[in-house]
Design a protein around this motif. Structure first.
Motif, PDB file in Angstrom:
ATOM      1  N   HIS A  56       0.803  -1.223   0.000  1.00 57.51           N
ATOM      2  CA  HIS A  56       0.000   0.000   0.000  1.00 57.51           C
ATOM      3  C   HIS A  56       0.838   1.276   0.000  1.00 57.51           C
ATOM      4  O   HIS A  56       0.298   2.370   0.126  1.00 57.51           O
ATOM      5  CB  HIS A  56      -0.934   0.004   1.213  1.00 57.51           C
ATOM      6  N   THR A  57       2.148   1.139  -0.141  1.00 61.10           N
ATOM      7  CA  THR A  57       3.040   2.298  -0.045  1.00 61.10           C
ATOM      8  C   THR A  57       2.696   3.386  -1.046  1.00 61.10           C
ATOM      9  O   THR A  57       2.519   4.551  -0.688  1.00 61.10           O
ATOM     10  CB  THR A  57       4.513   1.868  -0.212  1.00 61.10           C
ATOM     11  N   ALA A  58       2.606   3.032  -2.321  1.00 59.69           N
ATOM     12  CA  ALA A  58       2.335   4.028  -3.366  1.00 59.69           C
ATOM     13  C   ALA A  58       0.975   4.687  -3.150  1.00 59.69           C
ATOM     14  O   ALA A  58       0.837   5.906  -3.281  1.00 59.69           O
ATOM     15  CB  ALA A  58       2.418   3.391  -4.745  1.00 59.69           C
ATOM     16  N   GLU A  59      -0.014   3.903  -2.793  1.00 64.74           N
ATOM     17  CA  GLU A  59      -1.360   4.437  -2.569  1.00 64.74           C
ATOM     18  C   GLU A  59      -1.360   5.459  -1.426  1.00 64.74           C
ATOM     19  O   GLU A  59      -1.913   6.553  -1.549  1.00 64.74           O
ATOM     20  CB  GLU A  59      -2.309   3.287  -2.251  1.00 64.74           C
ATOM     21  N   ILE A  60      -0.732   5.115  -0.318  1.00 65.71           N
ATOM     22  CA  ILE A  60      -0.721   6.008   0.846  1.00 65.71           C
ATOM     23  C   ILE A  60       0.080   7.271   0.564  1.00 65.71           C
ATOM     24  O   ILE A  60      -0.364   8.385   0.868  1.00 65.71           O
ATOM     25  CB  ILE A  60      -0.190   5.267   2.091  1.00 65.71           C
ATOM     26  N   LEU A  61       1.255   7.116  -0.037  1.00 67.15           N
ATOM     27  CA  LEU A  61       2.053   8.305  -0.351  1.00 67.15           C
ATOM     28  C   LEU A  61       1.343   9.192  -1.367  1.00 67.15           C
ATOM     29  O   LEU A  61       1.444  10.415  -1.306  1.00 67.15           O
ATOM     30  CB  LEU A  61       3.441   7.903  -0.841  1.00 67.15           C
ATOM     31  N   GLY A  62       0.610   8.589  -2.290  1.00 71.72           N
ATOM     32  CA  GLY A  62      -0.189   9.370  -3.236  1.00 71.72           C
ATOM     33  C   GLY A  62      -1.270  10.162  -2.524  1.00 71.72           C
ATOM     34  O   GLY A  62      -1.504  11.343  -2.827  1.00 71.72           O
ATOM     35  N   LEU A  63      -1.922   9.544  -1.546  1.00 79.10           N
ATOM     36  CA  LEU A  63      -2.954  10.253  -0.771  1.00 79.10           C
ATOM     37  C   LEU A  63      -2.357  11.394   0.051  1.00 79.10           C
ATOM     38  O   LEU A  63      -3.036  12.370   0.361  1.00 79.10           O
ATOM     39  CB  LEU A  63      -3.683   9.274   0.162  1.00 79.10           C
ATOM     40  N   LEU A  64      -1.066  11.262   0.382  1.00 75.96           N
ATOM     41  CA  LEU A  64      -0.387  12.320   1.135  1.00 75.96           C
ATOM     42  C   LEU A  64       0.153  13.427   0.224  1.00 75.96           C
ATOM     43  O   LEU A  64       0.761  14.378   0.702  1.00 75.96           O
ATOM     44  CB  LEU A  64       0.760  11.720   1.965  1.00 75.96           C
ATOM     45  N   GLY A  65      -0.085  13.284  -1.084  1.00 69.95           N
ATOM     46  CA  GLY A  65       0.270  14.347  -2.011  1.00 69.95           C
ATOM     47  C   GLY A  65       1.514  14.124  -2.847  1.00 69.95           C
ATOM     48  O   GLY A  65       1.880  14.985  -3.645  1.00 69.95           O
TER      49      GLY A  65
END
Length: 87
Positions: A56-65
Motif C-alpha cells: 500500500h506504499t504508493a497508494e498512501i504516499l499518493g494520498l499524502l500528495g
C-alpha cells in the motif's frame, strides 16, 4: 521442543482457537494469533492476511500528495519499498 512449539501444541490454545492458519503467498499457510477479544454479539474475524511489504506504499504516499514520479524516485533510491520491487 521450543517454547513456541509447546504453545502451539497446548490443549488450551487449541481448544480456545487462539491460533488460526491463514493463507500466505510465500509459505502456503501461516499460523497467526486469532482476534481478541472474541465477543459473543460482535465477534471479530480475520478477513485477510497482513499486507505484503510495500503493498500500500504508493497508494498512501499518493494520498499524502506525492506524485507518481516522486514515489518512483524514492523506490529507485531504495528509500521506500513498493510492492513488486525486489527488496
Amino acid at each position: 521442543m521450543s517454547d513456541i512449539d509447546q504453545f502451539m501444541a497446548d490443549p488450551h490454545v487449541i481448544a480456545r482457537e487462539i491460533l488460526v492458519d491463514l493463507p500466505d503467498d510465500e509459505l502456503g499457510r501461516l499460523p497467526m494469533h486469532n482476534v481478541i477479544p472474541r465477543l459473543s454479539d460482535t465477534p471479530g474475524r480475520l478477513r485477510r492476511p497482513a499486507p505484503a511489504l510495500g503493498e500500500h506504499t504508493a497508494e498512501i504516499l499518493g494520498l499524502l500528495g506525492l506524485a507518481h514520479a516522486e514515489i518512483d524516485g524514492l523506490a529507485r533510491e531504495g528509500i521506500i519499498h513498493v510492492a513488486g520491487d525486489t527488496p
